[in-house]
Every structure is written in structure tokens, then in C-alpha cells.
Design a protein around this motif. Sequence first.
Motif, short mmCIF file in Angstrom:
data_model
loop_
_atom_site.label_atom_id
_atom_site.label_comp_id
_atom_site.label_asym_id
_atom_site.label_seq_id
_atom_site.Cartn_x
_atom_site.Cartn_y
_atom_site.Cartn_z
N GLU A 204 3.56 -39.39 -52.75
CA GLU A 204 2.49 -39.85 -52.19
C GLU A 204 2.96 -40.49 -50.85
OE1 GLU A 204 0.41 -42.51 -54.86
OE2 GLU A 204 -0.02 -40.84 -56.29
N ASP A 206 3.83 -39.86 -47.33
CA ASP A 206 3.88 -38.60 -46.13
C ASP A 206 4.81 -38.81 -45.45
OD1 ASP A 206 1.59 -37.32 -47.37
OD2 ASP A 206 0.09 -38.63 -46.17
N SER A 207 5.50 -40.02 -45.14
CA SER A 207 6.57 -40.37 -44.11
C SER A 207 8.02 -39.90 -44.74
CB SER A 207 6.59 -41.85 -43.80
OG SER A 207 7.18 -42.56 -44.90
#
Length: 279
Positions: A204, A206-207
Motif C-alpha cells: 500500500e 506507492d513511494s
Amino acid sequence: MHSLLVCVSALCFCQLFEAVNGSGTLCKDCRVNVIYPGRGKIPQQLPENHLIVRIINEYRRVSREEVQYRDEIRLLRLKAKEFSFIGKLRVDNTIRCSAALVASSLVITSTACFSNESPQEIEVIFRNGRTFTVDKIVKPDFCPELSLLHLEVATEIKPIGLCHGDLPLGISASMMMASPDLSFYGRRRTQIISNRACKTTFMEDDSVFITSNMMCALNSVRPEKCGTSPGDALLIDHQLCGLNAYGFRCFANALNGDLYINLSKLQPMINDLIRKLNG
């Protein structure tokens, strides 16, 4: 009674001395001199014919608590020496990440620790508050997730060596953690697991990017026990094999994994870069 024990000890020693030298009589001009070592006492000079010296130490009672305290202090000093290569990065007066000294004037850390900071905004802190300024940041093309920081002044701290060779799944390792002021070092036994576990852990976020230069190390199933930071070291036989890329993302009752830059795999290229930057 005390003087009698000293004399008997001296007599036994003399007899043993003469027995070794093939004589059945006591040595000529054999003397006994009792020395009480202690603070403030003048050392006693012995004439040449004083062949026996009986040294009596001064003793005092030591409580069990004091013995345990001394053992704890000794252990902390050993750990401090063993893990002195671990540093902390201070960026804009905030402790942000960990780092590892790999040469006298080079530390390596995770690129995730920076955004657009200049070298002048970064300091590397080692144990006992020793602080070094940075004059160059290098992000190698072969591993953008890794950053090397060149220090303006070389340190006298012993650097950590990089491990080399394959790191198969299941191999045991030590996951290192340290408090922001480096007064405490934590070490968790772990093992290398499949990157699939880390994909689930970081799903979860996204980075986060999982690349071929990374490997996954098992963390705790209890989130409150997950205390790793970007730049933390992964050790095998006291060699630096991995560097934490993003810190932890732990969930309760889950197979939690931390992503580490696989320094063992990149060791030849990193060593070439270290030699170039460190002169």
C-alpha cells in the motif's frame, strides 16, 4: 596467624626453589618481604639478596548489584566498539536516518533519506557526539537507492567491511538498530526471505520500489517491535551485507519484511567507487 602464614608460604617456596636447583637446603640469605600494594603507598625497593617476595592484595566486599553493573558497563563498551561504524544523519537539525562508515571519509546510506538537500545541510554523527560535515553526495547509477556521503574530514573510526558472495534464502543475519543518540544498539536475529513477503508488506506504499538490487529480511510479527530505520545495517559475521532502504512497515500478525539494498551483490562496484572517492 597472618605472619605465620607468610613465613610458611615463603618456606615452601624456598624448598621448591632448592628442589628445582638440585639442593636440599634452603637458599642462602633467603628473605621474606611482604608488599601491600595500594593507593598512596610508596613502592618498596628490594635488595638483590631478597629472593622471595610475598604480595598481599587488598580486598573489599563487592555487592552482587555492583558486579552486575560492571558487567553491563563492560558489555556496553564492547558493543560501542563493535558497532562504532554506525552513524546517524542529521538533516536540518533533525536525526533522520542511519548510515554506515565504509572508509575513513565515506559513509553509505539510503537515498530515501534525502529529498533535495545540499551536502552543507547534512551532518554525520557517531558515538559520543563526534560530528562530521559532508562535502559531497554521490548516487551511483548502478544503484540509485544507495547514496555515498563524502566527509570533509577523515575519521579515526574503524570502518565496516562489505560482505561478498551469494546470500541464499534462509541465511541468518543480524538486523541492527540504534537509538538517535547512539547510546543504545539493538540487534535482532533474522533471516533472508523471499521478496514476495516484502511486496505484501509494502503493497500500500506507492513511494516504495522493489528492485533487483534489493532483498527482504524478516521482521517481527508485532508492530511495536519493528524499529528499523532507513540506512540501518544488516550484518552477517560482522560484515555489512545489507542497508535498510525504507524503514519498516509492520502489521499485526503478518509476515513482515524489511527491504534491504543487497550490498553483497553490489560489492565489486561499490568497492571500486569507494576507492575512487576515498583516494
